[in-house]
Design an enzyme around this catalytic site. Structure first.
Site, PDB file in Angstrom:
ATOM      1  N   HIS A  48      52.807  17.122 -67.845  1.00 37.91           N
ATOM      2  CA  HIS A  48      54.034  17.914 -67.725  1.00 37.91           C
ATOM      3  C   HIS A  48      54.430  18.163 -66.279  1.00 37.91           C
ATOM      4  CE1 HIS A  48      52.212  21.963 -66.846  1.00 37.91           C
ATOM      5  NE2 HIS A  48      51.216  21.541 -67.583  1.00 37.91           N
ATOM      6  N   ASP A  53      48.466  22.599 -61.719  1.00 39.46           N
ATOM      7  CA  ASP A  53      48.760  22.512 -63.143  1.00 39.46           C
ATOM      8  C   ASP A  53      50.271  22.337 -63.281  1.00 39.46           C
ATOM      9  OD1 ASP A  53      49.179  22.941 -65.856  1.00 39.46           O
ATOM     10  OD2 ASP A  53      48.618  25.058 -65.792  1.00 39.46           O
ATOM     11  N   GLU A 112      56.186  22.418 -70.994  1.00 34.25           N
ATOM     12  CA  GLU A 112      54.853  22.731 -71.511  1.00 34.25           C
ATOM     13  C   GLU A 112      54.458  24.171 -71.227  1.00 34.25           C
ATOM     14  OE1 GLU A 112      50.500  23.186 -71.599  1.00 34.25           O
ATOM     15  OE2 GLU A 112      51.853  23.438 -69.876  1.00 34.25           O
ATOM     16  N   GLU A 113      54.851  24.690 -70.062  1.00 37.48           N
ATOM     17  CA  GLU A 113      54.407  26.025 -69.666  1.00 37.48           C
ATOM     18  C   GLU A 113      54.980  27.131 -70.554  1.00 37.48           C
ATOM     19  OE1 GLU A 113      52.047  26.682 -67.937  1.00 37.48           O
ATOM     20  OE2 GLU A 113      51.776  25.225 -66.335  1.00 37.48           O
ATOM     21  N   ASP A 133      45.834  17.415 -68.366  1.00 35.58           N
ATOM     22  CA  ASP A 133      46.131  18.753 -67.867  1.00 35.58           C
ATOM     23  C   ASP A 133      44.886  19.287 -67.178  1.00 35.58           C
ATOM     24  OD1 ASP A 133      47.496  21.261 -67.509  1.00 35.58           O
ATOM     25  OD2 ASP A 133      48.617  20.871 -69.341  1.00 35.58           O
ATOM     26  N   HIS A 174      46.478  29.043 -63.067  1.00 38.57           N
ATOM     27  CA  HIS A 174      47.642  29.936 -63.117  1.00 38.57           C
ATOM     28  C   HIS A 174      47.554  31.037 -62.054  1.00 38.57           C
ATOM     29  CE1 HIS A 174      49.507  28.935 -67.298  1.00 38.57           C
ATOM     30  NE2 HIS A 174      49.126  27.859 -66.643  1.00 38.57           N
TER      31      HIS A 174
END
Length: 355
Positions: A72, A190, A224-225, A245, A325
């Site tokens: 992504h 990410d 995706e997030e 990922d 994150h």
């Protein structure tokens, strides 16, 4: 199986460029354009979906049942929620991340008129000289944050005059650093590191003139997030779907910090046992450093596809990431290992329908 090698310099260069391109969910056009340019340079055909995701195809010998690899392009970010009377902005998160890691972030606000404005996300009580110990007792919530613009604004009207509105996108600076020891320290690894690994694998196959057994669809998703993942880009011809990922390198986890990790399960349930074992066997046969792990609080492109009802075997392979994150760190060796596994996997036979 043809001998191919991942170009570490190319992978690093692609990642470095991606990390300079803001692409929070909902504003991925520039990242999409960059990846499209890379695919054109490699002679890979592709199409864009209505929403702007990329579906590229590497032709294989057999037609009918395809395999797909997904990564992504979208990242975490924020959005202007309200313009305050004091000229500061209330912000809402895009994706799921703690306000703890937003505090102090340098950002860019993207307005409808094409103008960008720089700023910093701060706690409401940010000055120790004013609030003393009160700054330590503030809750860790997005409601406790505000965005200070680097502009001469003192009230709401001043902000509106800049062209800033509720709903404007807020992109978070990566502060990327590539160290001599091979670590990459940055926000948004990410999944920009995953995208770079996928492109490096594709480049290795193209430059090596490798013949694939079946068509492979290389998918770059854009939401995706926020949990949408791959379903909007899949089709019924895909028999196997492998998402790329991050894997969480942390106490209580078994992710390889310098290799590739095959996820056995995430919060959506276990991944396909036969496909996972096939990936593990490929790691063993090709001397690729690897581990297997189970993730507790995790979703991915492949999980979204499986939950949407697509009749495809699904697996998730990961590069090792510390502080996901948040203030992320990973090692180039892990990205390379992901690319090496993809190269081996895409040359291997498609799995049968037996369990």
């Amino acid at each position: 199986m043809s001998e191919t090698h991942i170009d570490r310099q190319y992978l690093s260069a692609v990642l470095a460029r991606l990390l300079t391109i803001d692409s929070p969910t909902g504003m991925t056009e520039r990242a999409v354009d960059f990846v499209c340019d890379e695919l054109r340079d490699m002679g890979i055909s592709f199409e864009l979906t209505r929403r702007g995701a990329i579906r590229a195809v590497i032709p294989g010998q057999a037609k009918g049942s395809d395999r797909a690899v997904a990564a992504h392009l979208d990242t975490l970010g924020a959005m202007v929620k309200q313009i305050k009377d004091n000229g500061r902005l209330e912000v809402a998160m895009i994706g799921h991340w703690s306000s703890r890691f937003a505090e102090g972030a340098r950002v860019t606000v993207y307005s409808d008129n094409g103008k960008t404005t720089r700023g910093t996300i701060l706690t409401i009580k940010a000055s120790g000289h004013t609030y003393n110990t009160e700054i330590e007792s503030q809750p860790v919530t997005w409601e406790q944050l505000e965005l200070r613009l680097d502009a001469r604004v003192a009230n709401r009207d001043d902000v509106v005059a800049l062209g800033i509105n509720v709903g404007d996108m807020v992109a978070i600076d990566t502060n990327a650093e590539f160290t001599d020891s091979g670590f990459v320290v940055s926000r948004h690894l990410d999944d920009k590191a995953g995208v770079a690994a996928v492109l490096a694998a594709v480049r290795a196959l193209v430059t090596g003139k490798v013949s694939l057994p079946v068509d492979c669809k290389i998918l770059f998703t854009i939401a995706e997030e926020v949990g949408h993942g791959a379903p909007h880009i899949l089709d019924d011809d895909i028999a196997e779907l492998v998402a790329v990922d991050n894997g969480t390198f942390a106490p209580g986890q078994n992710t390889s910090e310098y290799g590739v990790t095959i996820a056995m399960k995430d919060m959506s349930g276990p991944f396909d046992r036969k496909l996972n074992r096939h990936l593990l066997d490929l790691c063993e046969a090709n001397g690729i450093e690897h581990s297997r792990d189970v993730f507790k609080f995790y979703r991915s492109d492949v999980a979204a596809g499986i939950e949407a009802g697509y009749d495809a075997r699904g697996s998730l392979i990961c590069f090792g990431l510390d502080a996901s994150h948040g203030h992320e760190r990973a090692h180039i060796d892990s990205f390379v290992a992901v690319g090496e596994l993809l190269v081996a996997y895409l040359q291997s036979p498609l799995l049968g329908s037996d369990v």
